[in-house]
Design a protein around this motif. Sequence first.
Motif, short mmCIF file in Angstrom:
data_model
loop_
_atom_site.label_atom_id
_atom_site.label_comp_id
_atom_site.label_asym_id
_atom_site.label_seq_id
_atom_site.Cartn_x
_atom_site.Cartn_y
_atom_site.Cartn_z
N GLU A 57 -38.80 -11.38 -37.41
CA GLU A 57 -40.22 -12.34 -36.47
C GLU A 57 -39.27 -11.50 -34.98
OE1 GLU A 57 -42.07 -16.02 -36.60
OE2 GLU A 57 -43.11 -15.61 -34.53
N LEU A 69 -38.96 -13.50 -31.46
CA LEU A 69 -38.91 -14.56 -30.94
C LEU A 69 -38.76 -14.31 -29.23
CD1 LEU A 69 -38.01 -17.15 -33.52
CD2 LEU A 69 -40.76 -16.55 -32.56
N SER A 75 -38.19 -23.53 -23.38
CA SER A 75 -38.30 -23.43 -25.36
C SER A 75 -39.75 -22.21 -24.81
CB SER A 75 -38.38 -24.79 -25.02
OG SER A 75 -39.08 -24.27 -26.76
N ALA A 120 -42.20 -22.41 -26.32
CA ALA A 120 -43.47 -23.74 -26.62
C ALA A 120 -43.75 -23.69 -25.07
CB ALA A 120 -43.15 -24.72 -27.28
N ILE A 152 -44.63 -20.39 -22.70
CA ILE A 152 -45.75 -19.26 -23.56
C ILE A 152 -47.03 -20.13 -22.78
CG2 ILE A 152 -46.86 -18.41 -24.94
CD1 ILE A 152 -44.30 -17.04 -24.61
N GLN A 166 -53.84 -12.14 -24.22
CA GLN A 166 -53.21 -9.98 -24.71
C GLN A 166 -54.28 -9.96 -25.79
OE1 GLN A 166 -49.29 -11.58 -26.47
NE2 GLN A 166 -48.52 -9.27 -24.98
N GLU A 178 -48.78 -11.01 -35.39
CA GLU A 178 -49.05 -12.13 -35.34
C GLU A 178 -50.64 -12.75 -34.39
OE1 GLU A 178 -46.01 -14.89 -35.92
OE2 GLU A 178 -44.07 -13.22 -37.49
N ASP A 215 -50.92 -16.16 -37.90
CA ASP A 215 -50.20 -16.77 -37.83
C ASP A 215 -50.26 -18.74 -38.13
OD1 ASP A 215 -47.10 -17.77 -37.35
OD2 ASP A 215 -47.31 -17.21 -35.19
N LYS A 244 -44.65 -24.10 -40.34
CA LYS A 244 -44.06 -24.74 -40.55
C LYS A 244 -44.24 -25.98 -41.41
CE LYS A 244 -41.91 -25.30 -35.84
NZ LYS A 244 -42.83 -23.72 -35.20
N VAL A 277 -38.67 -23.36 -42.97
CA VAL A 277 -37.93 -23.35 -44.53
C VAL A 277 -36.90 -23.59 -44.37
CG1 VAL A 277 -37.31 -22.73 -47.16
CG2 VAL A 277 -38.93 -22.10 -45.69
N GLY A 286 -36.63 -19.45 -42.19
CA GLY A 286 -36.54 -20.38 -41.87
C GLY A 286 -34.82 -20.52 -41.63
N PRO A 301 -32.86 -17.91 -35.32
CA PRO A 301 -33.27 -16.59 -34.54
C PRO A 301 -32.04 -15.99 -33.83
CG PRO A 301 -34.78 -18.80 -34.57
CD PRO A 301 -33.88 -19.30 -34.75
P1 C2E Z 1 -44.16 -19.22 -34.02
O1 C2E Z 1 -44.85 -18.21 -33.65
O2 C2E Z 1 -44.81 -20.33 -35.22
O3 C2E Z 1 -42.36 -19.01 -33.80
C1 C2E Z 1 -42.02 -20.08 -34.79
C2 C2E Z 1 -41.23 -20.40 -34.50
O4 C2E Z 1 -40.15 -21.52 -35.45
C3 C2E Z 1 -40.17 -20.00 -33.28
O5 C2E Z 1 -39.85 -21.31 -31.94
C4 C2E Z 1 -38.62 -20.46 -35.03
O6 C2E Z 1 -37.80 -20.85 -33.42
C5 C2E Z 1 -38.95 -21.72 -35.30
N1 C2E Z 1 -38.70 -22.33 -36.50
C6 C2E Z 1 -37.88 -20.50 -36.92
N2 C2E Z 1 -37.42 -21.39 -37.92
C7 C2E Z 1 -37.83 -22.92 -37.88
C8 C2E Z 1 -37.31 -24.22 -38.77
O7 C2E Z 1 -36.18 -23.34 -40.34
N3 C2E Z 1 -37.85 -25.18 -38.37
C9 C2E Z 1 -37.71 -25.55 -37.41
N4 C2E Z 1 -38.14 -26.60 -36.80
N5 C2E Z 1 -38.44 -24.47 -36.46
C10 C2E Z 1 -38.41 -23.19 -36.97
P2 C2E Z 1 -39.76 -20.71 -31.25
O8 C2E Z 1 -38.54 -18.65 -31.00
O9 C2E Z 1 -39.29 -21.67 -29.94
O10 C2E Z 1 -41.12 -19.79 -31.05
C11 C2E Z 1 -42.03 -21.31 -30.35
C12 C2E Z 1 -43.86 -20.65 -30.45
O11 C2E Z 1 -43.55 -19.99 -29.02
C13 C2E Z 1 -43.39 -19.54 -31.33
O12 C2E Z 1 -43.77 -19.73 -32.16
C14 C2E Z 1 -44.71 -18.82 -30.65
O13 C2E Z 1 -45.74 -19.44 -30.96
C15 C2E Z 1 -44.35 -18.58 -29.37
N6 C2E Z 1 -43.92 -17.74 -29.12
C16 C2E Z 1 -42.21 -17.40 -29.30
N7 C2E Z 1 -42.45 -15.80 -28.68
C17 C2E Z 1 -43.21 -15.52 -28.28
C18 C2E Z 1 -43.94 -13.68 -27.59
O14 C2E Z 1 -42.72 -13.26 -26.95
N8 C2E Z 1 -44.77 -13.85 -27.34
C19 C2E Z 1 -45.86 -15.00 -27.27
N9 C2E Z 1 -46.97 -14.47 -27.26
N10 C2E Z 1 -45.59 -16.05 -28.00
C20 C2E Z 1 -44.58 -16.12 -27.91
#
Ligand code: C2E
Length: 684
Positions: free
Chosen positions: A458, A460, A472, A474, A477, A518, A545, A575, A599, A634, A653, A659
């Motif tokens: 995925e 990120l 972040s 979160a 975005i 988008q 997603e 998602d 998650k 996970v 996970g 990542p």
């Molecule tokens: P998401 O799509 O649910 O992405 C998964 C998030 O969970 C990611 O956080 C990832 O780092 C985190 N994660 C993965 N494995 C684990 C784990 O085992 N435990 C925990 N606690 N967290 C885990 P991240 O990278 O901070 O991204 C947060 C959110 O930001 C993403 O949630 C997504 O909604 C958004 N995002 C990130 N990149 C993009 C993007 O390019 N475009 C858009 N539109 N949204 C994005």
Amino acid sequence: MSYVLSCIATEHNPFLVALAALMCVVGSWISFSLFRRARDTRGSTRAGWLFLNGMASGSAVWCTHFIAILAFETPLSLEFDPLLTILSLMLAIVGTGIGFGLASSGWGRFAPEAGGLFVGAAIAGMHYLGMAALHVEGFVEWNVSMIVASVALVAGFGVLSLNRAMRPVTRWCHHGAAFCFFLAVVTLHFTGVAALTITPLAPVNPGHQPALWALAFAVAGVGTLVIGMGVVTALIDLRTRALADADRMRLSTSDPLTGLGNRAAFNRVLEDGCSWADASNSQLCVVLVDFDDFKSINQLRGYSAGDAFLTAIGARVMAGLQPEECAMRLGGDEFVVVKRLTDGGSLQGFLDRLQALFTDPVRASGTALSCPVCMGVAIYPDHGLSSSDLLANVGLALARAKQDKLSPVQFSDTVMDAAEKTRRTLGVLLRGVVERGELVVQYQPQFDLETGAISGAEALLRWTHPVLGPVSPADFIPVAEASGQIVGIGEWVLREACRHAAAWPSPFKVAVNLSAVQLRQANLPERVAAILKETGLPASRLELEVTETSLMADLERSVAVLRRLRETGVSIALDDFGTGYSALASLQVFSFDRLKLDKSFAGDLAMSKEARAILKTVLLLGQSLAIPVLAEGVETEPQAAFLREAGCPNVQGFLYSRPISDGALRAMILAQDEAGPRAAARHA
Ligand code: C2E
Ligand code: CA
Ligand code: CA
């Protein structure tokens, strides 16, 4: 020079010399006051000032000369040629007038000095013409070098005086200029007189003639009148200007429509109010008032009705305020009321009164009009330690009041508003973020739970701001979504992810997150197809997603876009499955290619048997709909063991990999290709 000085001390009447000096001092000063006005004006006004300037300076020079001549204690009888005397006066007035005009004309770089030279020449001309008008019974001799010295002095001081007046460097230069003019007149006079030696031809009268005294006083009187006229004119001008300035000041701080203060007045009231609150250890209340739907008054009843409404409101508010309260209109339909909280009087009472003053119907343009208001309230110093902080916070409170239809009066809330401020700051910092290269895409690999092999990754997004450091997604975005910047950013992520994935050693799928904004773009399918073509990634290797929440924001449009996207050959994953209100409804409107289990489920597995039950049900649901499920987040081996047992095919996970950069992912894929799936997971 010693001859000049002794001539002053011994051969002049000190009283008349003092009178001459006084005329010269006052005349010089008033001349330059008038000249300053001529310098600062244009056209006929300037000509008028120059006329007065010439009159004052010419008369001053002439009177000084004549009184000083009459002060000359000579036993000889003095007579004056009337024509030459009058001509000398004319020469002084016209000559100095032209000189001052030239100095302030702006013609050429040295116009001030040329004007000064002209003034000097006019003074010298006046002096020597005046001397020619003087008839004495005696043999007259002139000392040429003294004449040259006198002309050089008057020219030098003339140039210096207008140079200082036109090129001032301090506020004292104006006085310096007048002083130089005074010196020009005085030094010329006494050097010029000293150049003259008279040998009497006939027996002389003893004592000073009373007729000459009378003449001296008459000249002084006329000179005083002319100079006095200049003084009075300058004073009237000063007063008129002060009044005009006061008028301008009043206009610049009042709102012409309502007669209330304007923004400039508000800034002052706020500054003063904060200082007052500091000094008296009290509080200041600032209420920002904005009409909720003022636009519709303008649209339905016309702008003149809108203006009449605001005028009537302004008048009522002004009349309804109590001491220590002050209202201003900031522009449009935005008002502000400031209250000094003196005796802890009821704030709520004040706000209720304001609400009534602003919202009760008013008669305007023949009808009763009313309009609801929103109010943001901030208290100094509780909600901001400076006037600018307070202003920012009351603005944020008003913004909240505008959003919250149920509570149109909102107090500044520093915690809530700090979050809003951060969001606004991020919005500003995000501008141009792609161009500045502050973004990178990382990849979190996804694994086949059974074999441990990488099954995809995925994308990120990561943002590192030069000062804030990593921010972040979160946090940023949602800001990018609110401002629409997500469209550009999202396209960049998509291109970057496709470009990287096209170069991976094995043809895994890359999953890219799509935002709700988008998803509402009608041309998204074309953009995606273009990016796939540009990067050479087959459509079958791209998974997009979407979340249930973004889908529901505009269901019909989003589903239409999703269908057209699917036609390009990309797959679509749902998602954060299980976090929304209508997870099952989402499954009905579109047949997704994958469900990504949020998650939070993996996190709760160890704790709650409900989570375990739901997870099993979702997996069954996936199986019966033939949609593969991926469990996100996970983190522990027991979680993985439970998922494996429950038949979850894919996982993602921290247990497997955080990542990582594109390079690190490629190394992981290569390690798997060389040593098998388990090595890949270990490599992580
Ligand atoms: P998401 O799509 O649910 O992405 C998964 C998030 O969970 C990611 O956080 C990832 O780092 C985190 N994660 C993965 N494995 C684990 C784990 O085992 N435990 C925990 N606690 N967290 C885990 P991240 O990278 O901070 O991204 C947060 C959110 O930001 C993403 O949630 C997504 O909604 C958004 N995002 C990130 N990149 C993009 C993007 O390019 N475009 C858009 N539109 N949204 C994005
Ligand atoms: Ca995601
Ligand atoms: Ca997710």
